[in-house]
Design a protein around this motif. Structure first.
Motif, mmCIF file in Angstrom:
data_model
loop_
_atom_site.group_PDB
_atom_site.id
_atom_site.type_symbol
_atom_site.label_atom_id
_atom_site.label_comp_id
_atom_site.label_asym_id
_atom_site.label_seq_id
_atom_site.Cartn_x
_atom_site.Cartn_y
_atom_site.Cartn_z
ATOM 1 N N PRO A 168 -6.356 -2.410 -3.721
ATOM 2 C CA PRO A 168 -5.251 -2.874 -2.872
ATOM 3 C C PRO A 168 -3.967 -3.083 -3.661
ATOM 4 O O PRO A 168 -2.892 -2.640 -3.237
ATOM 5 C CB PRO A 168 -5.796 -4.191 -2.298
ATOM 6 C CG PRO A 168 -7.282 -4.021 -2.297
ATOM 7 C CD PRO A 168 -7.587 -3.220 -3.527
ATOM 8 N N THR A 169 -4.058 -3.734 -4.808
ATOM 9 C CA THR A 169 -2.868 -3.985 -5.625
ATOM 10 C C THR A 169 -2.316 -2.700 -6.208
ATOM 11 O O THR A 169 -1.103 -2.429 -6.150
ATOM 12 C CB THR A 169 -3.201 -4.971 -6.758
ATOM 13 O OG1 THR A 169 -3.617 -6.216 -6.196
ATOM 14 C CG2 THR A 169 -1.990 -5.205 -7.654
ATOM 15 N N VAL A 170 -3.197 -1.870 -6.767
ATOM 16 C CA VAL A 170 -2.757 -0.646 -7.441
ATOM 17 C C VAL A 170 -2.119 0.321 -6.452
ATOM 18 O O VAL A 170 -1.070 0.918 -6.737
ATOM 19 C CB VAL A 170 -3.929 0.011 -8.183
ATOM 20 C CG1 VAL A 170 -3.529 1.384 -8.729
ATOM 21 C CG2 VAL A 170 -4.407 -0.882 -9.333
ATOM 22 N N TRP A 171 -2.717 0.505 -5.281
ATOM 23 C CA TRP A 171 -2.163 1.439 -4.302
ATOM 24 C C TRP A 171 -0.768 1.004 -3.853
ATOM 25 O O TRP A 171 0.134 1.828 -3.704
ATOM 26 C CB TRP A 171 -3.100 1.556 -3.106
ATOM 27 C CG TRP A 171 -4.299 2.425 -3.343
ATOM 28 C CD1 TRP A 171 -4.820 2.789 -4.560
ATOM 29 C CD2 TRP A 171 -5.122 3.042 -2.358
ATOM 30 N NE1 TRP A 171 -5.925 3.576 -4.386
ATOM 31 C CE2 TRP A 171 -6.141 3.750 -3.042
ATOM 32 C CE3 TRP A 171 -5.124 3.050 -0.965
ATOM 33 C CZ2 TRP A 171 -7.129 4.469 -2.373
ATOM 34 C CZ3 TRP A 171 -6.118 3.757 -0.294
ATOM 35 C CH2 TRP A 171 -7.104 4.467 -0.999
ATOM 36 N N GLY A 176 5.075 2.325 -4.310
ATOM 37 C CA GLY A 176 6.397 1.718 -4.324
ATOM 38 C C GLY A 176 6.603 0.674 -3.242
ATOM 39 O O GLY A 176 7.738 0.254 -2.991
ATOM 40 N N TYR A 177 5.526 0.277 -2.586
ATOM 41 C CA TYR A 177 5.620 -0.774 -1.564
ATOM 42 C C TYR A 177 5.757 -2.136 -2.236
ATOM 43 O O TYR A 177 6.606 -2.947 -1.859
ATOM 44 C CB TYR A 177 4.386 -0.706 -0.662
ATOM 45 C CG TYR A 177 4.223 -1.860 0.301
ATOM 46 C CD1 TYR A 177 5.289 -2.319 1.067
ATOM 47 C CD2 TYR A 177 2.982 -2.470 0.473
ATOM 48 C CE1 TYR A 177 5.121 -3.364 1.964
ATOM 49 C CE2 TYR A 177 2.813 -3.513 1.371
ATOM 50 C CZ TYR A 177 3.877 -3.962 2.107
ATOM 51 O OH TYR A 177 3.721 -4.995 2.992
ATOM 52 N N LEU A 189 6.820 -8.593 -0.356
ATOM 53 C CA LEU A 189 5.773 -8.335 0.642
ATOM 54 C C LEU A 189 5.980 -9.206 1.879
ATOM 55 O O LEU A 189 5.782 -8.741 3.016
ATOM 56 C CB LEU A 189 4.390 -8.582 0.036
ATOM 57 C CG LEU A 189 3.954 -7.622 -1.072
ATOM 58 C CD1 LEU A 189 2.546 -7.952 -1.541
ATOM 59 C CD2 LEU A 189 4.022 -6.171 -0.616
ATOM 60 N N ARG A 190 6.387 -10.464 1.668
ATOM 61 C CA ARG A 190 6.617 -11.338 2.827
ATOM 62 C C ARG A 190 7.745 -10.786 3.702
ATOM 63 O O ARG A 190 7.641 -10.751 4.933
ATOM 64 C CB ARG A 190 6.975 -12.749 2.338
ATOM 65 C CG ARG A 190 7.112 -13.760 3.485
ATOM 66 C CD ARG A 190 7.616 -15.120 3.001
ATOM 67 N NE ARG A 190 6.808 -15.631 1.905
ATOM 68 C CZ ARG A 190 7.252 -15.783 0.656
ATOM 69 N NH1 ARG A 190 8.502 -15.446 0.362
ATOM 70 N NH2 ARG A 190 6.476 -16.256 -0.274
ATOM 71 N N ARG A 191 8.793 -10.330 3.061
ATOM 72 C CA ARG A 191 9.927 -9.795 3.821
ATOM 73 C C ARG A 191 9.558 -8.517 4.578
ATOM 74 O O ARG A 191 9.915 -8.355 5.749
ATOM 75 C CB ARG A 191 11.091 -9.513 2.872
ATOM 76 C CG ARG A 191 12.294 -8.874 3.543
ATOM 77 C CD ARG A 191 13.465 -8.772 2.582
ATOM 78 N NE ARG A 191 13.135 -8.006 1.396
ATOM 79 C CZ ARG A 191 13.149 -6.660 1.338
ATOM 80 N NH1 ARG A 191 13.461 -5.962 2.421
ATOM 81 N NH2 ARG A 191 12.848 -6.034 0.221
ATOM 82 N N ALA A 303 0.887 -4.506 8.565
ATOM 83 C CA ALA A 303 2.163 -4.266 7.888
ATOM 84 C C ALA A 303 1.955 -3.497 6.590
ATOM 85 O O ALA A 303 2.693 -2.540 6.302
ATOM 86 C CB ALA A 303 2.862 -5.597 7.611
ATOM 87 N N ASP A 304 0.951 -3.886 5.821
ATOM 88 C CA ASP A 304 0.682 -3.188 4.562
ATOM 89 C C ASP A 304 0.325 -1.727 4.826
ATOM 90 O O ASP A 304 0.784 -0.824 4.108
ATOM 91 C CB ASP A 304 -0.452 -3.884 3.802
ATOM 92 C CG ASP A 304 -0.053 -5.265 3.296
ATOM 93 O OD1 ASP A 304 1.160 -5.584 3.319
ATOM 94 O OD2 ASP A 304 -0.948 -6.036 2.892
ATOM 95 N N CYS A 305 -0.493 -1.494 5.852
ATOM 96 C CA CYS A 305 -0.866 -0.111 6.205
ATOM 97 C C CYS A 305 0.358 0.676 6.667
ATOM 98 O O CYS A 305 0.544 1.846 6.287
ATOM 99 C CB CYS A 305 -1.933 -0.113 7.296
ATOM 100 S SG CYS A 305 -3.544 -0.749 6.777
#
Length: 458
Positions: A168-171, A176-177, A189-191, A303-305
């Motif tokens: 999860p962290t590496v991807w 560039g997310y 990430l929160r924003r 959101a992450d996806c």
């Protein structure tokens, strides 16, 4: 790829021939020896400058890598092996792969590939045995992820596979997310997660009366496609999972009107869903349920996806615009590369009237998600994401290697049989070993041909 029985019967004689000093090595022999050497090198270990491609019998000393940073200190139980790698039961199985150095090696070049696909049994064993230990593998990533990340070094490590619970962290970093600076990461990430929620409220959570006819049609198509996505994994058959996919895909399509929703993009969400959900749930993916998460965590997951899907597709936008010209261009390159690497199978396919678009279009459209078992997808995507902006061109080499796995078989089939075979490839029993062979050959051919375009143009 030739059958295992063929490999076993010929392994002793072929190996003796290649190692006998008084025999002149053929181009095929040199190619195979180079391929085996690349596979035998420690996965993820960066060696500066030129690499001597030679067989190595002694495992490298990992005694200096016994300490781990407390940040990633976790026991490697079944729960930690990653949701898409459960069947392997260990991180070590996931840690088999080709070495990708920071500089291209000087490789012996050969137009012939008559023996490219055979791998002697003892070579397979050596490729498995000459790997870094789990602790050394984790140590490399732990060191790189502490503080500000150097993306180039992280890409070199990730190309050969990421420890599952670090994915999860590496991807997020590779795409560039998430920013390389760890101090800024949480705030960014929160924003971005709040921005996604605003988009959902603006575009998805509205009545159909506020949508255009085209938007209604697109939403209905997404709603039809989501239940068809990865049908052999029960997790994706949950109504709540399909609703999350629907929100992600529709929001993405509305914000990218140049392409809108294209069938196949639904498949590309699935690796992100599984990997990012592993941050919140443990155990087998077959036992997961989104109802076990709070609405806030589900919104984080979506959101992450969404943002990672956006970053992935930003590098291949013309794959999904009208007429999908990017995919058509890569299919043409694939056809030409196969012709240069394996002329007999290329000629046979042409004689039978089989067009590459008839089978390879789906490969590029869905990035092989429909072609190989889903538990191997995360390992494949480690390499995809590590390639960064170069991914579209490297896909050509991966797919050529994938296709030529069945070179001998294809030359025996007529048109209709080939079409059926390529639409239902026998990969259901594949393990990491078969996938790593595909990636190894792709890396070799990329090193040989990509820097020498005249090889493909002549």
């Amino acid at each position: 790829m030739r059958s295992n029985s063929t490999n076993n019967s010929n392994s002793s004689s072929s190996s003796n021939h290649r190692l006998r000093p008084d025999k002149a090595e053929s181009p095929d022999s040199r190619f195979n020896q180079t391929l085996r050497s690349v596979q035998g090198l420690l996965k993820g270990r960066s060696i500066p400058g030129k690499v001597l491609l030679a067989r190595r019998s002694d495992p490298l000393d990992d005694s200096s890598c016994q300490d781990r940073s407390p940040k990633y200190e976790r026991s490697l139980s079944e729960n930690d092996t990653g949701p898409s790698d459960r069947t392997d039961k260990s991180m070590e199985e996931d840690d088999k792969g080709p070495f990708k150095p920071s500089t291209h090696e000087n490789l012996n070049k050969s137009n012939s590939s008559s023996d490219v696909h055979s791998t002697p049994k003892e070579v397979q064993k050596s490729a498995i045995g000459a790997r870094a230990t789990d602790s050394a593998r984790v140590m490399k990533f732990t060191k790189e992820l502490s503080g500000t990340v150097t993306l180039e070094r992280l890409r070199e490590l990730a190309w050969s596979g990421v420890p599952p619970y670090m994915r999860p962290t590496v991807w997020k970093l590779l795409l560039g997310y998430a920013p390389p600076n760890s101090d800024r990461r949480e705030g960014v990430l929160r924003r971005k997660r709040l921005e996604y929620l605003d988009c959902v409220a603006q575009f998805y959570d509205i009545p159909d009366t506020e949508r255009t006819d085209e938007e209604i049609t697109m939403l209905r198509q997404i709603a039809v496609d989501c239940p068809r996505t990865v049908p052999d994994v029960s997790f994706f058959q949950q109504a709540q999972v399909q609703k999350s996919m629907e929100r992600i895909l529709y929001t993405w399509a509305i914000r990218h009107p140049a392409s809108g929703y294209v069938q196949g993009i639904n498949d590309l969400v699935t690796p992100f869903l599984v990997i990012f959900l592993s941050e919140y749930l443990e155990g087998s993916v077959d036992n997961w349920s989104l109802s076990d998460l709070s609405p806030e965590k589900i919104s984080y997951l979506e959101a992450d996806c969404y943002w990672c899907l956006t970053k992935l597709l930003d590098g291949m936008q013309d794959h999904y615009t009208f007429a999908q010209p990017g995919i058509q261009r890569l299919v043409f390159k694939l056809k030409e590369l196969v012709r240069r690497i394996d002329e007999p199978v290329s000629r046979h396919m042409e004689e039978q009237g089989l067009e590459f678009l008839q089978f390879a279009f789906r490969w590029f459209n869905c990035l092989l998600i429909r072609e190989i078992p889903f538990h191997l997808i995360s390992r494949l995507w480690d390499t995809y994401l590590a390639e960064g902006d170069a991914l579209p061109d490297f896909l050509v080499y991966i797919f050529a290697s994938f296709l030529l796995t069945w070179s001998d078989k294809l030359q025996k089939l007529e048109f209709q049989e080939m079409v059926m075979f390529l639409q239902h490839l026998p990969t259901e029993n594949w393990t990491h070993l078969e996938l790593e062979m595909v990636l190894s050959r792709a890396f070799m051919w990329h090193s040989m041909f990509n820097s020498s375009p005249s090889h493909l143009a002549s």
